[in-house]
Scaffold this active site. Structure first.
Site: not given
Ligand code: RIB
Ligand code: CA
Length: 319
Positions: A15, A244
């Site tokens: 994303d 992340h």
């Protein structure tokens, strides 16, 4: 748990997103065999995520990698509008990249995943660093998918630490809890790289400075990171940011070997209460000599070696 220690074809679902952009750069720098990328709504809409992905891939001299637009909305409900406060209005820190000449393929991300699983039967590794909607849609449309895929690595969840959206829920899981439950319930081996380790893997100011003084690709990624640092600095108490998605990529590639990663059952709380989106890792076997519990196929990464920021910066500076 199968991991692509040997070079293996990788389908990336993302994303894009600043840390997703770093991940694209890292995969290219690491020489990963990136056979396709699907976008999903999360940090930005799936449509904008695909555009960012194409532009970052072109920046990294890999305009040849095919990109499919994935799900705009989660399995139930509607896209919430993204995270401009974290990733900027355009998802990549409001940096305007040269527009890639490449366009998304006409297929959906779920169809691309299904197709690639067949083209690379038994070898394809899935790396998902956004909400899991595309994977869930592919599982629903293609019941053979789990038997065709070698392994799945997700950035998502929080086993023993707080969430980053609610007290217990991490963003990629919370943004489509039904999809996350579907993916974790499927009969394929999943490596879960959650906030337990990704919040501890960081770029510090020195990494940012090095990127900003580096070659053009590193400089562009560094420019995006300004926005990310502005969000994370008060959260982490020093100029820095969490890594992340790149950390999940390093684990998926076998470039980073976790030092603690028990294989246990994991389920997602899909209730409407305060537990919604929690990833419940059943770690009882750590203390009690259980035989394997039903659903024991999730490798939950709880500790990794320190120093990933150095390795990532070095890789990106080589682009
Ligand atoms: O919670 C962190 C995750 O949410 C990362 O994948 C980030 O890119 C966002 O998607
Ligand atoms: Ca992401």
């Amino acid at each position: 748990m199968p991991r692509p220690r040997e070079p293996a074809p990788i389908y990336l679902d993302c994303d894009t997103g600043i840390d997703d952009a770093l991940t694209l750069g890292y995969l290219v720098a690491a020489g990963a065999e990136l056979v396709g990328v699907g976008s999903v709504s999360g940090n930005v809409s799936a449509e904008l995520g695909a555009r960012n992905t194409l532009d970052v891939l072109a920046l990294a001299h890999r305009a040849d990698v095919r990109v499919a637009v994935g799900a705009h909305d989660p399995i139930r409900g509607s896209f919430h509008g993204g995270a401009p406060g974290v990733h900027g209005a355009n998802g990549i820190g409001d940096v305007v990249l040269p527009r890639s000449d490449a366009a998304p393929t006409g297929e959906t991300a779920a169809a691309m995943l299904s197709r690639l699983a067949r083209e690379h039967a038994g070898r394809l590794h899935v790396l998902a660093v956004g909400p899991l909607t595309n994977l869930a849609l592919a599982l629903d449309a293609d019941p053979e998918l789990p038997s065709l895929v070698a392994g799945v690595t997700i950035m998502g969840g929080a086993a023993l630490v707080p969430g980053n959206v609610t007290a217990v829920a991490e963003a990629n899981i919370f943004n489509d809890v039904l999809a996350a439950a579907r993916v974790l319930d499927a009969e394929w081996p999943v490596t879960v790289v959650g906030l337990d380790v990704t919040m501890e893997a960081r770029f510090e100011q020195r990494h940012l400075d090095a990127l900003l003084e580096g070659p053009p690709v590193a400089r562009a990624l560094g420019a995006m990171l300004g926005t990310y640092f502005r969000y994370y600095t008060p959260v982490l108490g020093r100029p820095s940011c969490a890594l992340h998605d790149p950390l999940a990529a390093a684990v998926a590639l076998g470039e980073l070997e976790p030092t603690l990663a028990p294989v246990v059952p994991v389920e997602v709380d899909t209730t409407e209460g305060p537990g919604r989106g929690q990833t419940i890792a059943d770690l009882r076997s750590r203390f009690i000599g259980y035989p394997a519990l039903p659903g024991t196929r999730h490798r939950v990464v709880l500790e990794v070696p320190t120093g990933f920021g150095d390795r990532l910066a070095e890789a990106l500076l080589g682009l």
